[in-house]
Design an enzyme around this catalytic site. Structure first.
Site, PDB file in Angstrom:
ATOM      1  N   ASP A 217       0.739  -1.245   0.097  1.00  0.00           N
ATOM      2  CA  ASP A 217       0.023   0.048  -0.075  1.00  0.00           C
ATOM      3  C   ASP A 217       0.834   1.282  -0.043  1.00  0.00           C
ATOM      4  O   ASP A 217       1.648   1.526   0.935  1.00  0.00           O
ATOM      5  CB  ASP A 217      -0.840  -0.097   1.041  1.00  0.00           C
ATOM      6  N   GLU A 313      -1.656  -1.742  -6.204  1.00  0.00           N
ATOM      7  CA  GLU A 313      -3.058  -1.150  -6.593  1.00  0.00           C
ATOM      8  C   GLU A 313      -2.792  -0.355  -8.080  1.00  0.00           C
ATOM      9  O   GLU A 313      -1.673   0.069  -8.272  1.00  0.00           O
ATOM     10  CB  GLU A 313      -3.557   0.043  -5.478  1.00  0.00           C
ATOM     11  N   CYS A 388     -16.687  -5.748  13.828  1.00  0.00           N
ATOM     12  CA  CYS A 388     -15.665  -6.485  14.636  1.00  0.00           C
ATOM     13  C   CYS A 388     -14.980  -5.617  15.321  1.00  0.00           C
ATOM     14  O   CYS A 388     -14.692  -4.305  15.224  1.00  0.00           O
ATOM     15  CB  CYS A 388     -14.888  -7.497  13.700  1.00  0.00           C
ATOM     16  N   ASP A 395      -3.317   2.127   6.543  1.00  0.00           N
ATOM     17  CA  ASP A 395      -2.420   1.678   5.647  1.00  0.00           C
ATOM     18  C   ASP A 395      -1.850   0.264   5.874  1.00  0.00           C
ATOM     19  O   ASP A 395      -2.055  -0.486   4.771  1.00  0.00           O
ATOM     20  CB  ASP A 395      -1.003   2.583   5.587  1.00  0.00           C
TER      21      ASP A 395
END
Length: 473
Positions: A217, A313, A388, A395
């Site tokens: 990322d 990405e 949750c 990141d």
């Protein structure tokens, strides 16, 4: 495989003048080809206004490389723009400009017919002598690295000294594991470079952990957050090379602004003190660019030497640069360059590259339960799942989600851009762009140049462009 070797040159005054002459010849040939082809377009448009029939209009001039070469060879001996000096340069210089013109017209025709991805491409235009990039490509003639490793020989240019030893390429050629295909000289960042496109024999090197996948990322706070399938998290700090030189750049920019610079409106030439100050400012820019390139190469090489599968990405970097508050940070980080290097370095090691779809919500998806948030503003740096108890850095959470995509990948090379590349799914039904194309920019089906003649096939062979020549495959 095809690999490029790039070296800096140290030419003397006469050699630099010859280099500039060859690059100028390439630009002149390009401008001639553009004017020669577009002249028929203008003539046909003018004749159509007089009511002349389609069959009686001036014939189209072809823009394939063989046709341009044939027409240029006939014109260079009689055209006053070339007759007096065309023999001073290698024929490869003119071939470079003609090949670039042929590629430009092909791209325009494909874009106009809707066969080219990306933004619409306009018709080729003449290159300005003031703005044109100095470059020239050689495919034939005396091209070699001298036995001393400190000089290279190029057609018509002779032997030129290189700044660093070219022993790596010379030893491969001597061993028979490399063969020179072409060479390109280019002026950038204040100096001359020579790039050898070679066909090399390279053994595949096994990576350290071939069965481990890593999700990367990219960001500004941290250049890269890497989460692998083994559960390890790594934070790669952002060097911020430009930020460290901004103070010095401001100093040199103020100094340049106080000098008498060039003025195109009045024809005023810059003063010697302005040229000196501008050179000093450019040195800072060049040093920052070199630091960035060195850091990115080290990072991507380290990643490719360790992991067998890399998930990145498909970032819209061009759109991200429109954010005026983050544009400088994003440009300094080099997101697009990181993906490019990871892609071609993965091909050298025969490893996998998986490109997550641009609409995949890696930051909004919980890496623990898979719940997707409706919104997650950029200023929120911590991901707090509503379904949750997971609380994690956004990141790091995105890197975990990217690494999980490798488990769902199907068979195939997975290299970005390949036909069998692995693409992530599109959750939330995001299967189209948020903006529709405006009707005025929709590609038409007519012929390039504004006519409506039936499409004519153009399959003549042409030389590869310089961008294609340096592609590693």
């Amino acid at each position: 495989m095809v690999q490029a070797y790039r070296f800096a040159l140290d030419p003397n005054a006469a050699e630099e003048q010859a280099l500039r002459s060859h690059c100028g010849a390439a630009r002149a040939a390009y401008n001639w080809a553009v004017s020669w082809v577009r002249a028929s377009w203008a003539q046909r448009a003018a004749e159509a206004t007089y009511g002349i029939g389609e069959a009686e209009l001036t014939p189209w001039r072809p823009w394939s490389l063989p046709s341009l070469r044939k027409a240029f060879n006939e014109a260079k001996r009689t055209d006053p723009r070339f007759a007096g000096w065309w023999g001073e340069n290698s024929k490869e210089a003119y071939s470079t400009g003609l090949a670039n013109a042929a590629a430009a017209f092909d791209n325009y025709a494909k874009s106009k017919n809707g066969k080219r991805k990306g933004k619409p491409v306009g018709a080729p235009r003449r290159k300005s002598k003031r703005k044109a990039r100095l470059a020239c490509r050689f495919t034939t003639g005396a091209i070699r690295v001298e036995p001393d490793g400190r000089h290279v020989t190029l057609p018509r240019l002779g032997t030129i000294r290189v700044h660093e030893r070219a022993d790596a390429l010379r030893e491969r050629i001597a061993a028979g594991t490399a063969r020179i295909l072409s060479v390109t000289v280019r002026h950038e960042r204040g100096r001359w470079f020579v790039s050898f496109q070679t066909e090399v024999k390279r053994d595949l090197v096994r990576v350290a952990r071939p069965d481990v996948a890593v999700g990367i990322d990219l960001g500004v706070k941290h250049l890269a957050v890497m989460a692998d399938s083994a559960g390890e998290i790594r934070y790669e700090p952002n060097p911020k090379h430009l930020d460290g030189s901004l103070k010095l750049l401001r100093l040199h920019s103020r100094r340049v602004s106080r000098r008498q610079g060039p003025d195109r409106r009045t024809g005023h030439k810059p003063s010697k003190r302005w040229e000196k100050a501008d050179r000093e400012r450019n040195k800072v820019h060049h040093r920052v660019a070199n630091q960035r390139a060195d850091a990115l190469h080290k990072l991507t090489t380290k990643i490719r030497a360790e992991y067998g599968t890399v998930v990145v990405e498909d970032l819209n970097v061009a759109g991200m640069l429109k954010n005026r508050r983050l544009a400088r940070k994003i440009a300094d980080a080099g997101f697009g360059e990181i993906r490019r290097q990871l892609t071609y370095k993965g091909r050298r090691n025969a490893t996998h590259t998986i490109v997550a779809n641009r609409w995949y919500p890696s930051s909004k998806t919980c890496s623990n339960c898979g719940a997707v948030k409706a919104k997650l503003p950029l200023h929120v740096r911590v991901f707090d799942c509503d379904a949750c108890p997971l609380v994690m850095d956004r990141d790091e959470n995105a890197a975990h989600n990217l690494a999980a995509l490798a488990a769902a990948a199907t068979t195939g090379t997975g290299v970005a851009g390949d036909l069998d590349a692995v693409k992530a799914s599109k959750p939330c039904g995001a299967d189209r762009k948020t903006r529709t194309t405006r009707p005025g920019r929709t590609a038409g089906t007519g012929r390039a140049g504004g006519a409506t003649l039936p499409h004519q096939r153009r399959e003549e062979a042409r030389d590869r462009t310089q961008a294609e020549a340096l592609t590693l495959w």
